[in-house]
Design an enzyme around this catalytic site. Structure first.
Site, mmCIF file in Angstrom:
data_model
loop_
_atom_site.group_PDB
_atom_site.id
_atom_site.type_symbol
_atom_site.label_atom_id
_atom_site.label_comp_id
_atom_site.label_asym_id
_atom_site.label_seq_id
_atom_site.Cartn_x
_atom_site.Cartn_y
_atom_site.Cartn_z
ATOM 1 N N GLN A 8 39.939 30.946 35.023
ATOM 2 C CA GLN A 8 40.152 32.043 34.071
ATOM 3 C C GLN A 8 41.566 32.572 34.227
ATOM 4 O O GLN A 8 42.075 32.679 35.351
ATOM 5 C CB GLN A 8 39.205 33.207 34.377
ATOM 6 C CG GLN A 8 37.786 33.004 33.927
ATOM 7 C CD GLN A 8 36.899 34.113 34.464
ATOM 8 O OE1 GLN A 8 36.340 34.004 35.544
ATOM 9 N NE2 GLN A 8 36.774 35.187 33.717
ATOM 10 N N GLY A 9 42.179 32.924 33.093
ATOM 11 C CA GLY A 9 43.467 33.617 33.122
ATOM 12 C C GLY A 9 43.278 34.963 32.450
ATOM 13 O O GLY A 9 43.418 35.074 31.226
ATOM 14 N N SER B 251 43.461 38.584 34.553
ATOM 15 C CA SER B 251 44.279 39.644 35.177
ATOM 16 C C SER B 251 45.752 39.269 35.246
ATOM 17 O O SER B 251 46.107 38.081 35.288
ATOM 18 C CB SER B 251 43.789 39.904 36.600
ATOM 19 O OG SER B 251 42.470 40.362 36.593
ATOM 20 N N GLU C 81 34.441 51.314 40.621
ATOM 21 C CA GLU C 81 34.803 52.613 40.031
ATOM 22 C C GLU C 81 34.675 52.567 38.517
ATOM 23 O O GLU C 81 34.139 53.484 37.885
ATOM 24 C CB GLU C 81 36.246 52.992 40.424
ATOM 25 C CG GLU C 81 36.395 53.488 41.850
ATOM 26 C CD GLU C 81 36.247 52.398 42.900
ATOM 27 O OE1 GLU C 81 36.438 51.209 42.556
ATOM 28 O OE2 GLU C 81 35.923 52.736 44.053
ATOM 29 N N GLU D 13 28.764 36.606 33.446
ATOM 30 C CA GLU D 13 29.239 36.756 34.818
ATOM 31 C C GLU D 13 28.331 37.730 35.562
ATOM 32 O O GLU D 13 27.923 37.490 36.681
ATOM 33 C CB GLU D 13 30.687 37.262 34.812
ATOM 34 C CG GLU D 13 31.213 37.475 36.226
ATOM 35 C CD GLU D 13 32.702 37.728 36.280
ATOM 36 O OE1 GLU D 13 33.401 37.420 35.298
ATOM 37 O OE2 GLU D 13 33.167 38.227 37.323
#
Lengths: 304, 374
Positions: free
Chosen positions: B122-123, B125, B359, B240
């Site tokens: 995956q690309g 972040s 968070e 996911e």
């Protein structure tokens, strides 16, 4: 319970016990109401042992659950009772007392008029209306059922109780979280609702997640009689109550500490219920002990 | 084929093939790259016997049936002491997204992926776009029938081993935030791609930076719609947090079993074991319900944030219990089993960071599930 029966309650508990009992106990928790409904949930597995005389009987619950065995004992014909009866049990004409015997748990049917001592329980939650039940009496053989079948019937009754208590604790947790959400949504400080602060939000999120875990565990515990499932349902629900109490008390501030604000009632009820066939932390540790003894986690059913 | 039937059949097959499976049991790999290479053999075995094809569409080279068959396989593998290769994580994170938004890509790539002939990454972040993924900067500029891609991705799991990449690229103005993002299916063998592995605290180069320098991507490699990449990413996150979480709970059960069999645990072990098991049990019932909902075609929305929180909690409790109960065996010994506990403890720390931090999840629960004011 008689009024519920008029509405077809008994039929719904046969058709879909999980939904029927689950709803009843969750609502009991949400409303912080005390009733002997739990006795009705435990009785069916015991009726096969005790016969129709036991319909509408009140259960004398173990006064503590240290090693899973009842706290009342039977030695020959001497019955020593040490247990807890729920609010409304005085209306029953019969008491069912689980007893520890050398061969496992037995069941004794005792007439309500027997000379036992009933003392109202005060403690953290006098509103629950519990009584302790103590005393020694002689019983006849025809009042007693022992042996492996009686033991198994009591184990099944306890598992049912854990499911009912789990639903009630979930209802209590939901009630406290709802109160807290309403309070922090309306209360403003520093020009904004207190609930808009991340610290407050995250506490209530943790309470919500704990309750959601407990809710997820309950249906499977009704469908599958594996004992671990009822124990896990009870443990998760006890923890959900504790998390909700802790976070709700914190975010409701000084208001949450008053008698006027209803939060304390749900806090009290859950901590008292923890004493019935609990406490949840000990049940969780018992599960840990079983896993260690078996050297493996249990195999659970595949997804359908 | 029903899930319970697949479980029984797999258990029987595993019992019948001890020699072939021996090579994949209790193996101590010096590196994650070595593990991935070695597991290729196991992936071939599972493919040839048909196991890994169940639950994927026949048009794509699968054997058909519900995704619940895949869930049954993952649990069956750990139950039969057949380790689940890392390749299956990316398969579940990205495969269903290809199935929904770009079925021809799934048809072309499912077989090679299952057989271990290619790896996916995956690309998402970037150095300046972690939790605030909507602010990503990597650009895909349209030119004739292509996109020219320039920018940098980071924290890509096993990205340095990936042949194909699901890439989130900006196709709108920077100010468009999440509304100007397109998901692309990129061949990482293209000119202009540079991969750089990142050494991680658990002793493995698990993550990677990937640099794109005027990389040409055919326009037909768009997954979903142009500027519709955010919705694709949200769909991916469901799988996911659903199926990947299900895989993790199956593995966590196996790690608890490993801990239970450790000799000479301290007296209070039952307390810690009970606490860790309770969390994994909760994860299993919740992710099981989520997988059933996904298999039935339901979109899950913010409820899936609960699953993410439960996953991180369970993983951290298991390895904190191991760290505490193993004592000196955890902190001071160097044999492979101790190293594996340390590796897994370290990797459990970012469980509450990757895929959406704890968070962020708690804020979503508070705002969208409890209705608390923003």
């Amino acid at each position: 319970m008689a009024r519920l029966d008029e509405l077809g309650w008994s039929d719904s508990t046969v058709d879909d016990p999980a939904t029927a009992w689950g709803m009843l106990f969750e609502e009991q928790g949400r409303a912080v109401v005390s009733s002997p409904a739990l006795d009705s949930l435990l009785l069916p597995p015991l009726l096969a042992m005790l016969g129709e005389q036991a319909v509408g009987a009140a259960i004398v619950y173990p006064s503590e659950n240290a090693d899973g065995r009842p706290t009342s004992t039977l030695t020959r014909r001497a019955l020593v009772v040490d247990g807890i009866a729920l609010a409304g049990s005085e209306r029953a004409s019969l008491l069912v007392v689980p007893v520890a015997t050398p061969g496992g748990t037995g069941l004794v049917a005792v007439d309500r008029s027997a000379p036992l001592e009933f003392h109202t329980v005060g403690g953290i939650d006098p509103d629950a209306g519990w009584s302790t039940v103590r005393g020694g009496i002689e019983v006849h053989a025809d009042q007693v059922v022992t042996g492996p079948e009686a033991h198994a019937a009591w184990e099944a009754a306890v598992a049912a109780a854990q499911r009912g208590l789990a639903a009630e604790l979930i209802g209590l947790a939901a009630s406290m979280t709802d109160m807290a959400v309403e309070h922090v949504t309306n209360r403003t400080q520093f020009g904004r609702p207190v609930g808009s602060f991340q610290a407050v939000k995250h506490r209530l999120a943790d309470a919500f997640v704990a309750r959601t875990s407990a809710e997820a565990a309950l249906p499977e515990s009704w469908r599958d009689p594996h004992p671990i499932l009822a124990m896990m349902a009870r443990s998760l629900a006890g923890r959900a109550h504790e998390e909700a109490a802790r976070h709700a008390l914190q975010v409701c501030g000084a208001m949450g500490f008053t008698v006027e604000f209803p939060l304390h009632r749900a806090v009290r009820r859950g901590y008292l219920l923890d004493q019935l066939l609990g406490p949840w932390r000990r049940i969780r540790t018992q599960v840990g002990g079983r896993l260690l003894a078996n050297g493996a986690t249990p195999r659970l059913p595949a997804l359908r | 084929m029903e899930p319970a039937e697949l479980q029984r059949a797999f258990a029987g097959w595993a019992d019948d093939h001890p020699e072939e499976l021996k090579a994949y049991r209790d193996v101590d790999h010096p590196s994650i790259e070595a593990a991935v290479a070695h597991d290729r053999g196991l992936q071939q075995l599972l493919f040839d016997a048909g196991w890994s094809r169940w639950g994927w569409p026949e048009e794509a080279g699968g054997l058909g049936g519900s995704p619940l068959l895949r869930a049954a396989l993952y649990e069956s593998m750990w139950a039969s002491d057949v380790p689940l290769p890392d390749a299956f994580a990316h398969l579940e994170i990205m495969g269903p997204t290809l199935q929904r938004f770009a079925p021809p890509f799934l048809s072309a790539h499912l077989g090679p992926k299952l057989r271990g002939e290619e790896y996916w990454g995956q690309g998402f972040s970037e150095p300046e776009a972690g939790s605030d993924l909507g602010s990503l900067r990597l650009r895909a500029v349209p030119r004739n029938e292509t996109f020219v891609v320039t920018g940098q991705k980071t924290w890509s799991s096993l990205g340095h081993l990936a042949d194909r990449c699901m890439l989130m690229a900006r196709t709108g103005a920077q100010a468009s935030a999440h509304r100007g993002i397109t998901m692309l299916w990129v061949d990482l063998g293209s000119p202009g791609v540079t991969k750089r592995p990142i050494a991680c605290a658990h002793g493995h180069t698990y993550l990677a930076e990937i640099f794109f320098d005027d990389v040409v991507v055919p326009a037909e490699r768009v997954i979903g719609e142009v500027d519709g990449g955010w919705a694709v990413a949200m769909y991916l996150l469901q799988w996911e947090r659903g199926m990947f979480a299900w895989q993790r709970q199956a593995w966590l059960h196996r790690r608890i079993d490993d801990l239970l069999r450790h000799p000479a645990l301290p007296a209070h072990a039952a307390t810690r074991i009970g606490e860790a098991y309770e969390a994994v049990f909760a994860l299993r019932v919740r992710s099981g319900a989520t997988v059933q909902a996904l298999a039935a075609g339901r979109d899950l929305g913010p409820d899936i944030s609960v699953d993410k929180i439960l996953l991180a909690t369970a993983e951290q409790l298991v390895f904190d219990a191991a760290r505490e109960l193993l004592g000196p065996a955890f902190a001071m010994e160097d044999h492979p089993a101790a190293a594996a506990w340390r590796r897994d403890w370290w990797f459990s720390r970012p469980a509450s960071v990757y895929g959406g931090s704890g968070e962020i999840q708690r804020s979503i629960v508070g705002e969208r599930l409890l209705g608390l004011p923003r």
